[in-house]
Scaffold this active site. Sequence first.
Site, short mmCIF file in Angstrom:
data_model
loop_
_atom_site.label_atom_id
_atom_site.label_comp_id
_atom_site.label_asym_id
_atom_site.label_seq_id
_atom_site.Cartn_x
_atom_site.Cartn_y
_atom_site.Cartn_z
N CYS A 125 78.45 31.91 25.75
CA CYS A 125 78.99 31.41 24.37
C CYS A 125 80.24 32.27 23.34
O CYS A 125 81.23 31.54 22.53
CB CYS A 125 77.96 31.36 23.02
SG CYS A 125 76.87 30.08 23.46
N HIS A 266 81.59 30.73 16.34
CA HIS A 266 80.50 29.56 17.56
C HIS A 266 79.86 28.83 17.00
O HIS A 266 79.12 29.52 15.77
CB HIS A 266 80.46 31.11 18.56
CG HIS A 266 79.34 30.28 19.22
ND1 HIS A 266 79.35 29.11 20.07
CD2 HIS A 266 77.82 29.93 19.47
CE1 HIS A 266 78.32 28.58 20.68
NE2 HIS A 266 77.34 29.60 20.42
N ASN A 296 75.82 22.45 20.05
CA ASN A 296 76.44 24.14 20.34
C ASN A 296 77.27 23.82 21.67
O ASN A 296 76.20 23.54 22.84
CB ASN A 296 75.55 25.48 20.80
CG ASN A 296 75.88 26.21 20.86
OD1 ASN A 296 76.85 26.43 21.51
ND2 ASN A 296 75.00 27.44 21.59
N1 ACO Z 1 61.68 20.26 16.69
C1 ACO Z 1 60.43 19.95 16.18
N2 ACO Z 1 60.00 21.28 15.95
C2 ACO Z 1 60.80 22.50 16.47
C3 ACO Z 1 61.10 22.43 17.30
C4 ACO Z 1 62.10 21.03 17.35
N3 ACO Z 1 63.07 20.73 17.84
N4 ACO Z 1 61.53 23.57 18.02
C5 ACO Z 1 60.67 24.01 17.64
N5 ACO Z 1 59.87 23.64 17.25
C6 ACO Z 1 58.86 23.86 15.95
C7 ACO Z 1 58.53 25.15 17.27
O1 ACO Z 1 57.11 24.96 18.12
C8 ACO Z 1 57.31 25.95 15.85
O2 ACO Z 1 56.47 25.40 15.90
P1 ACO Z 1 54.97 26.32 15.28
O3 ACO Z 1 55.01 27.01 14.18
O4 ACO Z 1 53.87 25.30 15.36
O5 ACO Z 1 54.95 27.38 16.48
C9 ACO Z 1 58.39 25.74 14.94
O6 ACO Z 1 59.47 24.39 14.82
C10 ACO Z 1 59.20 26.93 14.37
O7 ACO Z 1 60.03 27.31 14.87
P2 ACO Z 1 61.08 28.95 15.42
O8 ACO Z 1 61.30 28.81 16.06
O9 ACO Z 1 60.27 29.80 14.34
O10 ACO Z 1 62.33 27.77 13.95
P3 ACO Z 1 63.38 28.67 14.01
O11 ACO Z 1 63.28 28.50 12.54
O12 ACO Z 1 63.67 29.84 14.78
O13 ACO Z 1 64.31 27.44 14.77
C11 ACO Z 1 65.74 27.76 16.62
C12 ACO Z 1 64.66 27.19 16.29
C13 ACO Z 1 66.60 26.31 16.04
C14 ACO Z 1 66.13 27.53 17.55
C15 ACO Z 1 66.22 28.57 15.32
O14 ACO Z 1 65.93 30.16 16.10
C16 ACO Z 1 68.04 28.98 16.67
O15 ACO Z 1 69.10 28.33 15.85
N6 ACO Z 1 67.93 30.46 17.00
C17 ACO Z 1 68.99 30.72 17.80
C18 ACO Z 1 69.04 30.01 19.36
C19 ACO Z 1 71.11 29.39 19.52
O16 ACO Z 1 72.10 29.25 18.60
N7 ACO Z 1 70.75 29.75 21.03
C20 ACO Z 1 72.30 29.20 21.35
C21 ACO Z 1 72.70 30.34 22.34
S1 ACO Z 1 73.12 31.68 21.55
C22 ACO Z 1 74.24 31.29 20.34
O17 ACO Z 1 74.77 30.49 20.50
C23 ACO Z 1 74.31 31.80 18.94
#
Ligand code: ACO
Length: 342
Positions: A125, A266, A296
Amino acid sequence: MIKSHKMTNPISQNRVVISGVGSRVPEKILTNDELAGMVDTSDEWIKTRTGISERRIAGSHETTSDMAAGAALAALENGKTDASEIDLLIVATISPDTAMPATACYVQEKAGLKNAMCFDMAAACSGFVYALDIAYQYILTGAAKKVMVVGADKMSALINWQDRTTCVLFGDGAGAVILEQGKGKSLGIMASSMKSDGSQASILHIEAGGAAMPLTPENITEGKQYITMEGSVVFKSAVRSMSEIAEEALAKAGLSSSEIAWLVPHQANKRILTAVAEKLGISMERVVINLEKYGNTTAGSIPLALDQAVNDGRIKDGDYILFVAFGAGATWGATVLQWGRE
Ligand code: ACO
């Protein structure tokens, strides 16, 4: 490894400007509701946790180099530049068409950049800001006159469509810019800071498919050819790193965040962007956000957002612009520039 530098230009009267910008996204739209029919998720969860409503998905015959070449051709037209004038092409991508040769070589052929030296930049990214920094150096030293920098990714090919923790985040797309010496009407690129931390490699990676773990029927069955991510670790690291590196680049440029007309970040997750903007003291009205429609797009995301904000008139000559990115590696970086094509 840290590399950062104050942009003191050895060719004092010359400046490096973005003289053309373009983008290309696939036509097919995949909505959150459609995703909810594929994995256990919902439109509400995806919108609330990420800000994404839909993303573009490339067709099976539409490659990263096709999107990259489309964006490059759009940038040539936008910059009124002939393809033969480009003497360096850098394609930032983490989803190359093939492991060999570089995707940039395919883009060269498809966009007719016959006089360009070509290579790929693998910084996920952060690939676009990294490539921009290299292009800047080539122009400053006189090694290149007109550089095409493309960010392009077909993330749909790297995603496990049964993994709801990653498949809701990404989309396919490409953006491109042309860099050249300016005529002094704008400052162009003013400062940049780029960093890497290999100790964070495992928080966002693809295990199989490289020389360390060639693909086998067994690891394909286990899904090791797909992206795995520790989402909340990436989230925290992204917020901290993006805000710190942006502050560093702003300090080098001698600007305060209140002077920034547009933050073009980004497009990872709206909550990441909101937290970064808040830490920088930049109001959300001054942040270019398009992730609700594209998700993304990895290396494509900043130039795609830039193209839209330039062409709809939000970004104007004289505006101070801040790019900031974080990605797998971990890699992160920020660039400060004054907009203007000359
Ligand atoms: N739909 C429904 N529920 C989901 C989903 C989904 N798509 N994905 C995860 N969950 C659930 C999880 O299983 C978890 O359930 P649990 O509490 O029963 O275990 C719950 O939702 C919460 O999960 P978290 O991972 O704590 O959710 P969070 O609020 O952190 O959001 C996310 C997850 C969106 C992936 C976030 O952490 C994020 O955006 N991280 C950065 C990722 C990113 O941007 N990566 C791209 C490359 S790097 C970059 O571009 C910066």
